[in-house]
Scaffold this active site. Structure first.
Site, PDB file in Angstrom:
ATOM      1  N   LYS A 245       0.858  -1.198   0.000  1.00  0.00           N
ATOM      2  CA  LYS A 245       0.000   0.000   0.000  1.00  0.00           C
ATOM      3  C   LYS A 245       0.884   1.234   0.000  1.00  0.00           C
ATOM      4  CE  LYS A 245      -3.102   2.702   3.007  1.00  0.00           C
ATOM      5  NZ  LYS A 245      -3.953   2.728   4.215  1.00  0.00           N
ATOM      6  N   ASP A 250      -2.701  10.338   3.324  1.00  0.00           N
ATOM      7  CA  ASP A 250      -4.077   9.908   3.542  1.00  0.00           C
ATOM      8  C   ASP A 250      -4.807  10.924   4.411  1.00  0.00           C
ATOM      9  OD1 ASP A 250      -6.456   8.601   3.914  1.00  0.00           O
ATOM     10  OD2 ASP A 250      -5.633   7.039   5.239  1.00  0.00           O
ATOM     11  N   LYS A 257     -10.146  12.923   8.021  1.00  0.00           N
ATOM     12  CA  LYS A 257      -9.617  12.602   9.348  1.00  0.00           C
ATOM     13  C   LYS A 257      -9.563  13.860  10.208  1.00  0.00           C
ATOM     14  CE  LYS A 257      -6.500   8.843   7.945  1.00  0.00           C
ATOM     15  NZ  LYS A 257      -7.099   7.788   8.774  1.00  0.00           N
ATOM     16  N   ASP A 268       1.727   6.611   5.270  1.00  0.00           N
ATOM     17  CA  ASP A 268       0.724   5.623   4.877  1.00  0.00           C
ATOM     18  C   ASP A 268       1.152   4.862   3.611  1.00  0.00           C
ATOM     19  OD1 ASP A 268      -1.616   4.329   5.539  1.00  0.00           O
ATOM     20  OD2 ASP A 268      -2.906   5.720   4.436  1.00  0.00           O
ATOM     21  N   ASP A 327     -12.153   6.927   3.786  1.00  0.00           N
ATOM     22  CA  ASP A 327     -10.915   6.751   4.550  1.00  0.00           C
ATOM     23  C   ASP A 327     -10.478   5.284   4.599  1.00  0.00           C
ATOM     24  OD1 ASP A 327      -8.747   7.512   6.048  1.00  0.00           O
ATOM     25  OD2 ASP A 327      -9.868   7.797   7.918  1.00  0.00           O
ATOM     26  N   GLU A 329      -9.325   3.503   2.296  1.00  0.00           N
ATOM     27  CA  GLU A 329      -8.855   3.586   0.911  1.00  0.00           C
ATOM     28  C   GLU A 329      -7.769   2.559   0.590  1.00  0.00           C
ATOM     29  OE1 GLU A 329      -7.591   5.269   3.302  1.00  0.00           O
ATOM     30  OE2 GLU A 329      -5.443   5.065   2.928  1.00  0.00           O
ATOM     31  N   ARG A 331      -7.441  -0.607   1.115  1.00  0.00           N
ATOM     32  CA  ARG A 331      -7.943  -1.863   0.534  1.00  0.00           C
ATOM     33  C   ARG A 331      -8.374  -1.654  -0.917  1.00  0.00           C
ATOM     34  NH1 ARG A 331     -12.254  -2.107   5.325  1.00  0.00           N
ATOM     35  NH2 ARG A 331     -10.531  -0.932   6.244  1.00  0.00           N
TER      36      ARG A 331
HETATM   37  N1  BES Z   1      -4.077   4.644   6.887  1.00  0.00           N
HETATM   38  C1  BES Z   1      -5.201   4.411   7.706  1.00  0.00           C
HETATM   39  C2  BES Z   1      -4.891   3.445   8.862  1.00  0.00           C
HETATM   40  C3  BES Z   1      -3.905   3.968   9.876  1.00  0.00           C
HETATM   41  C4  BES Z   1      -4.331   4.708  10.948  1.00  0.00           C
HETATM   42  C5  BES Z   1      -2.573   3.655   9.759  1.00  0.00           C
HETATM   43  C6  BES Z   1      -3.421   5.159  11.877  1.00  0.00           C
HETATM   44  C7  BES Z   1      -1.663   4.105  10.693  1.00  0.00           C
HETATM   45  C8  BES Z   1      -2.086   4.863  11.751  1.00  0.00           C
HETATM   46  C9  BES Z   1      -6.331   3.811   6.888  1.00  0.00           C
HETATM   47  O1  BES Z   1      -6.400   4.251   5.578  1.00  0.00           O
HETATM   48  C10 BES Z   1      -7.583   4.217   7.541  1.00  0.00           C
HETATM   49  O2  BES Z   1      -7.881   5.370   7.578  1.00  0.00           O
HETATM   50  N2  BES Z   1      -8.335   3.243   8.058  1.00  0.00           N
HETATM   51  C11 BES Z   1      -9.560   3.500   8.722  1.00  0.00           C
HETATM   52  C12 BES Z   1     -10.545   2.451   8.310  1.00  0.00           C
HETATM   53  C13 BES Z   1     -11.936   2.719   8.785  1.00  0.00           C
HETATM   54  C14 BES Z   1     -12.519   3.916   8.073  1.00  0.00           C
HETATM   55  C15 BES Z   1     -12.767   1.489   8.528  1.00  0.00           C
HETATM   56  C16 BES Z   1      -9.301   3.442  10.211  1.00  0.00           C
HETATM   57  O3  BES Z   1      -8.516   2.590  10.650  1.00  0.00           O
HETATM   58  O4  BES Z   1      -9.852   4.258  10.932  1.00  0.00           O
HETATM   59 ZN    ZN Z   2      -4.672   4.881   4.726  1.00  0.00          ZN
HETATM   60 MN    MN Z   3      -7.529   6.027   5.372  1.00  0.00          MN
END
Ligand code: BES
Ligand code: ZN
Ligand code: MN
Length: 480
Positions: A245, A250, A257, A268, A327, A329, A331
């Site tokens: 990824k 992000d 966020k 990210d 968010d 994204e 996947r």
């Molecule tokens: N890049 C983030 C996950 C992340 C968060 C990595 C903090 C490192 C530190 C990912 O893209 C994300 O935002 N995931 C969301 C998914 C949710 C919307 C289902 C998350 O984990 O909040």
């Molecule tokens: Zn992300």
């Molecule tokens: Mn995200």
């Protein structure tokens, strides 16, 4: 940091480092120094624990020699790596420019792991610090290891891979975006004999990469997919795919966020960085394996063209996805990369790495990466490689009951499940894109790419997590 190997201990080293096993007495190490070293060890409560250090000055000519006792624990390779890291942590900005570490009689692999620890702990990024005080600038330029260098070139290759991965994760998001990520990586691997494929937006559109492009469409930066193929194995040997990824920033997109801590989302792309670093390592040490590294590179931004919650996109596989949360994204980027590599290169196994879910950090903190797999043998191989290298992994379950949670009323699936088991439903999403018969593992490394405190072989900041476990996995499982 320059690493040199030597057969004999130089007579006049200004700094001399000596490895000591846990519980061993520091005797017979320097001429006439037994009592002094023993007293210094006792006074500093030094017992040879891996990574611990005791320091003492001994007379040398008109001056003094600085002697470091370095604990290596039980003497396993990992203890030597920690000891090398401890040497650098102690000396990097200490004023010393040269040090000698006497590892005579130590096995070649342990000596190489020690050298790797020395070099890896020295990595830092000061390019934008124009006012760094003199006293905080690194002084240590060269470490000479008295010992056997037979295993160093392999460990040196991994160290280069780690440095690349750390640099990519550290560079700010105005500097590192999909196009510049590609440029940096191609410059780093130039001349090593990797087969390069770069997919731009035209190609990705033609290929139907609707999930990946949907993430990218709110950004002024263009998406890229970078593939690096290393064919070091027999022509008929199976191909292993590593998929990363690479979200270079992000924001969350329209599902934006919160401001606090959003700057962390520059890393990210840590999964893609690990893949780039591993490919650099494999090609540098000419691994006897066939491996392709695929990096899905996008920036997730909100603008008037950004994708909306509720949009339905069609992935390269043909499966449709209802985007509930922009968010989630990562996947969406990975699924098209997985489809592309399967369709075009037919790998027998795929290992993907991603900073995929915050939920992973809730589960495992910053000590283990999460492992998800459809194949017990592959999972065990990765767990073993993780233990051997220090890039530790912990396996999580997959099950049909979790898979059901991402069914959508309007499309084939939605991109998020309910609140619970967020890391598992993310993995289940990816699993829907893995072809029958392909062994697949997903490493959720959200908690591992960045460290807010120093580690044994890294200063706080980018860790390079993933490079070592991938390199080791390839060495153990894919090389003949
Ligand atoms: N890049 C983030 C996950 C992340 C968060 C990595 C903090 C490192 C530190 C990912 O893209 C994300 O935002 N995931 C969301 C998914 C949710 C919307 C289902 C998350 O984990 O909040
Ligand atoms: Zn992300
Ligand atoms: Mn995200």
């Amino acid at each position: 940091m320059q690493i040199a190997f030597a057969a004999q201990r130089p007579a006049d080293a200004a700094v001399l480092a000596l490895p000591i096993r846990q519980g061993a007495a520091p005797t017979g190490l320097i001429e006439g120094g037994d009592a002094l070293l023993a007293a210094a060890a006792t006074a500093q409560r030094f017992a040879g624990e891996a990574g611990s250090v005791a320091e003492v000055y001994v007379p040398q000519g008109e001056g003094a020699q600085r002697v470091l006792l370095l604990g290596v624990g039980d003497g396993a390779d990992a203890g030597f790596e920690r000891a090398g890291g401890a040497l650098t942590a102690r000396l990097l900005t200490s004023g010393a420019a040269d040090a000698v570490a006497d590892l005579s009689g130590v096995a070649p692999l342990a000596a190489a792991r020690f050298a790797a620890g020395v070099a890896q702990r020295a990595w830092r990024f000061d390019e934008y610090r124009t006012k760094l005080p003199e006293t905080q600038k690194p002084t240590l330029a060269r470490v000479t290891i008295v010992g056997d260098d037979a295993d160093w070139s392999g460990r040196e290759a991994v160290t280069k891979g780690l440095a690349l991965a750390r640099l990519l994760a550290t560079l700010p998001p105005n500097i590192l975006y999909p196009e510049s990520f590609v440029e940096r990586v191609l410059a780093a691997v130039d001349g090593l004999g990797l087969e390069v494929t770069v997919l731009g937006e035209r190609e990705l559109t033609d290929l139907g990469a609707g999930a990946l492009l949907g993430v990218s469409q709110g950004s002024r930066r263009e998406a890229r997919v970078l593939a690096l193929k290393w064919l070091g194995g027999a022509a008929d040997a199976p191909l292993t795919a590593l998929v990363g990824k690479g979200v270079t920033f992000d924001t969350g997109g329209i599902s934006i966020k919160p401001a606090a801590g959003m700057e962390d989302m520059k890393w990210d792309m840590g999964g893609a960085a690990a893949v780039a670093g591993a490919m650099l390592s494999l090609a540098t040490r000419k691994a006897k394996a066939n491996v392709i590294g695929v990096m899905g590179l996008v920036e997730n931004m909100p603008d008037g063209n950004a994708q909306r919650p509720g949009d339905v996109v069609t992935s390269m596989s043909g499966q449709t996805i209802e985007v509930i949360n922009t968010d989630a994204e990562g996947r969406l980027v990975l699924c098209d990369c997985i489809t592309w590599v399967q369709n075009t290169h037919k790998p027998v196994r795929i290992v993907d790495l991603a900073t995929l879910t915050g939920a992973m950090i809730v589960s495992l903190g910053n000590e283990y990466g999460g492992l998800f797999s459809n194949d017990d043998a592959l999972a065990d191989q990765l767990l073993t490689a993780g233990r051997a290298t220090g890039d530790k992994l912990w396996r999580f379950p997959l099950a049909d009951a979790y898979d059901k949670l991402i069914d959508s009323p309007i499309a084939d699936m939605k991109n998020v499940g309910p609140r619970g088991a967020g890391s598992i439903t993310a993995a289940q999403f990816l699993k829907r894109f893995v072809d029958d018969g392909v062994a697949w593992a997903h490493l959720d490394i959200a908690g591992m790419v960045w460290a807010d405190k120093d580690g044994a072989t890294w200063a706080k900041g980018a860790t390079g997590y993933g490079v070592r476990v991938l390199d080791r996995f390839v060495a153990d499982v894919c090389e003949q």
